[in-house]
Design an enzyme around this catalytic site. Structure first.
Site, PDB file in Angstrom:
ATOM      1  N   ASP A 160      30.056 -56.043  43.574  1.00  0.00           N
ATOM      2  CA  ASP A 160      29.075 -56.421  42.551  1.00  0.00           C
ATOM      3  C   ASP A 160      28.115 -57.508  43.009  1.00  0.00           C
ATOM      4  OD1 ASP A 160      30.366 -54.615  40.888  1.00  0.00           O
ATOM      5  OD2 ASP A 160      31.726 -56.147  40.112  1.00  0.00           O
TER       6      ASP A 160
ATOM      7  N   LYS B 173      24.232 -54.912  45.360  1.00  0.00           N
ATOM      8  CA  LYS B 173      23.879 -53.971  46.427  1.00  0.00           C
ATOM      9  C   LYS B 173      22.861 -52.947  45.941  1.00  0.00           C
ATOM     10  CE  LYS B 173      28.281 -52.992  46.717  1.00  0.00           C
ATOM     11  NZ  LYS B 173      28.860 -54.058  45.884  1.00  0.00           N
TER      12      LYS B 173
ATOM     13  N   GLY C  22      29.876 -49.394  40.726  1.00  0.00           N
ATOM     14  CA  GLY C  22      28.854 -49.376  39.679  1.00  0.00           C
ATOM     15  C   GLY C  22      27.664 -50.139  40.220  1.00  0.00           C
ATOM     16  N   HIS C  23      26.619 -49.431  40.618  1.00  0.00           N
ATOM     17  CA  HIS C  23      25.437 -50.055  41.242  1.00  0.00           C
ATOM     18  C   HIS C  23      24.270 -49.971  40.259  1.00  0.00           C
ATOM     19  CE1 HIS C  23      27.195 -49.317  45.533  1.00  0.00           C
ATOM     20  NE2 HIS C  23      27.988 -50.023  44.761  1.00  0.00           N
TER      21      HIS C  23
ATOM     22  N   GLN D 289      31.901 -51.468  46.812  1.00  0.00           N
ATOM     23  CA  GLN D 289      32.885 -52.542  46.791  1.00  0.00           C
ATOM     24  C   GLN D 289      32.402 -53.679  47.710  1.00  0.00           C
ATOM     25  OE1 GLN D 289      34.422 -49.040  47.196  1.00  0.00           O
ATOM     26  NE2 GLN D 289      33.932 -49.197  45.046  1.00  0.00           N
TER      27      GLN D 289
HETATM   28  P1  GDP Z   1      26.530 -53.849  42.921  1.00  0.00           P
HETATM   29  O1  GDP Z   1      27.809 -53.178  42.529  1.00  0.00           O
HETATM   30  O2  GDP Z   1      26.696 -54.687  44.142  1.00  0.00           O
HETATM   31  O3  GDP Z   1      25.365 -52.904  43.033  1.00  0.00           O
HETATM   32  O4  GDP Z   1      26.182 -54.871  41.732  1.00  0.00           O
HETATM   33  P2  GDP Z   1      26.301 -54.558  40.151  1.00  0.00           P
HETATM   34  O5  GDP Z   1      25.189 -53.677  39.754  1.00  0.00           O
HETATM   35  O6  GDP Z   1      27.679 -54.148  39.804  1.00  0.00           O
HETATM   36  O7  GDP Z   1      26.150 -56.019  39.569  1.00  0.00           O
HETATM   37  C1  GDP Z   1      25.043 -56.801  39.814  1.00  0.00           C
HETATM   38  C2  GDP Z   1      24.436 -57.173  38.460  1.00  0.00           C
HETATM   39  O8  GDP Z   1      23.519 -58.234  38.656  1.00  0.00           O
HETATM   40  C3  GDP Z   1      23.614 -56.060  37.837  1.00  0.00           C
HETATM   41  O9  GDP Z   1      23.662 -56.204  36.458  1.00  0.00           O
HETATM   42  C4  GDP Z   1      22.208 -56.318  38.369  1.00  0.00           C
HETATM   43  O10 GDP Z   1      21.207 -55.791  37.516  1.00  0.00           O
HETATM   44  C5  GDP Z   1      22.174 -57.812  38.372  1.00  0.00           C
HETATM   45  N1  GDP Z   1      21.375 -58.446  39.431  1.00  0.00           N
HETATM   46  C6  GDP Z   1      21.224 -58.078  40.726  1.00  0.00           C
HETATM   47  N2  GDP Z   1      20.530 -59.016  41.401  1.00  0.00           N
HETATM   48  C7  GDP Z   1      20.248 -59.987  40.509  1.00  0.00           C
HETATM   49  C8  GDP Z   1      19.581 -61.250  40.610  1.00  0.00           C
HETATM   50  O11 GDP Z   1      19.127 -61.670  41.661  1.00  0.00           O
HETATM   51  N3  GDP Z   1      19.492 -61.997  39.475  1.00  0.00           N
HETATM   52  C9  GDP Z   1      20.009 -61.582  38.291  1.00  0.00           C
HETATM   53  N4  GDP Z   1      19.872 -62.366  37.243  1.00  0.00           N
HETATM   54  N5  GDP Z   1      20.638 -60.404  38.166  1.00  0.00           N
HETATM   55  C10 GDP Z   1      20.776 -59.633  39.267  1.00  0.00           C
HETATM   56  P1  IMO Z   2      30.867 -52.051  43.457  1.00  0.00           P
HETATM   57  O1  IMO Z   2      30.484 -50.990  44.447  1.00  0.00           O
HETATM   58  C1  IMO Z   2      33.926 -54.782  42.012  1.00  0.00           C
HETATM   59  C2  IMO Z   2      38.095 -53.495  42.364  1.00  0.00           C
HETATM   60  C3  IMO Z   2      38.867 -53.195  41.104  1.00  0.00           C
HETATM   61  C4  IMO Z   2      40.265 -53.562  41.544  1.00  0.00           C
HETATM   62  C5  IMO Z   2      40.300 -53.099  42.990  1.00  0.00           C
HETATM   63  C6  IMO Z   2      40.885 -51.730  43.205  1.00  0.00           C
HETATM   64  O2  IMO Z   2      30.239 -51.896  42.131  1.00  0.00           O
HETATM   65  O3  IMO Z   2      30.721 -53.414  44.055  1.00  0.00           O
HETATM   66  P2  IMO Z   2      40.134 -49.234  42.660  1.00  0.00           P
HETATM   67  O4  IMO Z   2      39.600 -48.633  41.394  1.00  0.00           O
HETATM   68  O5  IMO Z   2      39.217 -49.143  43.814  1.00  0.00           O
HETATM   69  O6  IMO Z   2      41.509 -48.769  42.970  1.00  0.00           O
HETATM   70  O7  IMO Z   2      40.286 -50.814  42.299  1.00  0.00           O
HETATM   71  O8  IMO Z   2      38.947 -53.096  43.424  1.00  0.00           O
HETATM   72  N1  IMO Z   2      36.832 -52.739  42.506  1.00  0.00           N
HETATM   73  C7  IMO Z   2      35.624 -53.289  42.389  1.00  0.00           C
HETATM   74  N2  IMO Z   2      35.257 -54.538  42.040  1.00  0.00           N
HETATM   75  N3  IMO Z   2      32.995 -53.880  42.351  1.00  0.00           N
HETATM   76  C8  IMO Z   2      33.336 -52.638  42.732  1.00  0.00           C
HETATM   77  O9  IMO Z   2      32.439 -51.750  43.200  1.00  0.00           O
HETATM   78  C9  IMO Z   2      34.696 -52.275  42.722  1.00  0.00           C
HETATM   79  N4  IMO Z   2      35.390 -51.150  43.006  1.00  0.00           N
HETATM   80  C10 IMO Z   2      36.690 -51.457  42.880  1.00  0.00           C
HETATM   81  O10 IMO Z   2      38.416 -53.991  40.041  1.00  0.00           O
HETATM   82  O11 IMO Z   2      40.418 -54.957  41.543  1.00  0.00           O
HETATM   83 MG    MG Z   3      29.086 -53.019  40.872  1.00  0.00          MG
END
Ligand code: GDP
Ligand code: IMO
Ligand code: MG
Length: 421
Positions: free
Chosen positions: A13, A16, A40-41, A222
């Protein structure tokens, strides 16, 4: 031509999705190399939030192809729902998306097994996303898995039934309630949808494009600390989330790897169980969670929050061979008077720069450096030189400690909310 890699350096998270979406126009192909719908991207498209779980984050552009690579695990029902969500934005998803035939299928019983295994672990549960990731990768390495290419074979149904029977026998040993029928219905609808997708040999698909001079970006899911080999085991996911995972997840030779872009938040989060040395259990952690909207994109769970952890980041940079760093969510710290960075762990009374083996048994205390916050809005800044001195000092400090150049600072969820480092 080389393959650039973009991956998370923490526990996922890191933002990415947003950064891939920004960098995508520099590439011809965006390819996911591991993981599945545990990811979840988050992207924004014409002001609308879009969370992708399987589909690579290059999908918003019409001249880029997106590959779900060999190293992935795919949930047909989940992917169908995602395809429909993207199609509803008038994006011709089936033209832009390709699926590698060697990617593994998440079966309905894999999801049930994930739930049963987690329930049986009690307080030691991993905090899995319950998407069936662990059981699917287990069947893959035990050589029992079903792959995307198998859905085109005559004996698919027979092989499915055999796998299901085996899983149901395992489930008899667990006191775990489940309802397979609706999952199975959705699964077979998903299989029909997959049969309409472009299924390819992922390794030839990519290497032929490389030979033609096309540029490829491998999109990690991840993060490094969730890597099956090098993460905080057993509190990890079941795939290789690191640069080496690009080679075995896509069929790319190591010498083809080019830039390795590592993503870190300006602080740190973790969702699920497991050790987190710089975690804040106080109102500061709560403030970061609220300001940062730190709730899981896949499961909605509150993310645990803490300060940036430099020993963990140095480790991640070393494992991945990071050549440039992107720092995200810098805006979330803009109101803080002071900012802290974990600079070493205290192990046996001594400061240690390394991550210990038994992190999950003995959480080390952390030595911090406190720095002045920048306390100003960054939204109009586009170059580091436009930003307050305190932020420039923070960036210089991180670059010195981590020995990597920070090339981008993200200051908001939208594509253009970036500062060039
Ligand atoms: P990922 O899994 O690495 O793609 O990240 P996620 O989408 O799960 O979580 C990142 C969250 O932060 C999302 O809600 C994005 O919209 C938000 N986000 C990403 N970059 C920034 C930033 O620089 N500032 C803020 N405020 N939000 C961001
Ligand atoms: P993105 O790509 C954050 C965590 C789960 C749990 C562990 C194992 O959005 O960064 P799994 O379902 O893979 O067996 O869970 O890994 N986890 C993540 N945490 N971002 C993710 O993906 C994750 N994918 C799995 O919360 O601790
Ligand atoms: Mg994510």
């Amino acid at each position: 031509m080389t393959v650039d890699v973009l991956l998370g350096l923490q526990w996922g998270d890191e933002g990415k999705g947003k950064i891939v979406d920004y960098l995508a126009p520099n590439y011809d192909v965006i390819a996911r190399f591991q993981g599945g719908p545990n990811a979840g991207h988050t992207l924004y498209y014409e002001g609308q939030k879009l969370v992708l779980h399987h589909i690579p984050s290059g999908i918003l552009y019409d001249n880029i192809v997106n590959l779900l690579g060999n190293g992935m695990v795919i949930d047909p029902a989940g992917l169908q729902a995602e395809i429909e969500k993207v199609a509803a934005l008038a994006i011709p998803i089936l033209e832009r998306m390709f699926i590698a035939q060697k990617a593994h299928l998440i079966l309905p019983t894999h999801k049930i097994l994930d739930g049963a295994y987690e329930a049986a672990k009690g307080k030691n549960k991993i905090g899995s996303t319950l998407r069936g990731i662990g059981p699917t990768y287990s069947d893959k390495t035990a050589r029992n898995g079903l792959r995307i290419g198998d859905i085109l074979m005559d004996d698919f149904q027979v092989r499915y039934e055999a796998a299901k029977t085996k899983h149901l026998r395992i489930l008899e040993q667990y006191d775990y309630e489940f309802d397979l029928a609706p999952l199975e219905t959705a699964f077979f609808e998903g299989i029909e949808c997959l049969r309409k997708c472009q299924i390819v040999d992922g390794a030839y698909f990519l290497n032929e494009r490389l030979t033609k001079g096309q540029k490829i970006l491998a999109e990690g899911a991840q993060g490094t600390l969730l890597d099956i080999n090098f993460g905080t085991y057993p509190y990890v996911t079941s795939s290789s989330t690191t640069t080496s995972g690009v080679c075995n997840g896509l069929g790319i030779a190591p010498q083809r790897i080019g830039e390795v872009i590592g993503i870190s938040k300006a602080y740190c989060t973790r969702v699920g169980g497991g050790p987190f040395p710089t975690e804040l259990h106080d109102e500061v952690g709560e403030r970061i969670r609220q300001l940062g909207g730190e709730f899981g994109a896949t499961t909605g769970r509150p993310r645990r929050c803490g300060w940036i952890d430099l020993p963990a980041l140095r480790y991640a940079i070393m494992i991945n061979g990071v050549t440039q760093l992107v720092l995200t969510k810098v805006d979330i710290l803009s109101s803080f008077e002071t900012i802290q960075a974990g600079i070493a762990y205290e192990i046996d009374g001594k400061a240690s720069p390394n991550m210990p083996y038994d992190l999950d048994r003995q959480l080390p205390s952390v030595l911090y450096k406190e720095m002045e916050g920048w306390q100003s809005d960054l939204s109009s800044c586009r170059a580091l030189t436009d930003t307050p001195q305190a932020l420039q000092n923070y960036i210089e400090f991180l670059e010195r400690e981590l020995q990597v150049k920070i090339t981008l600072l993200s200051i908001g969820p939208n594509r253009e909310e970036l500062i060039i480092g």
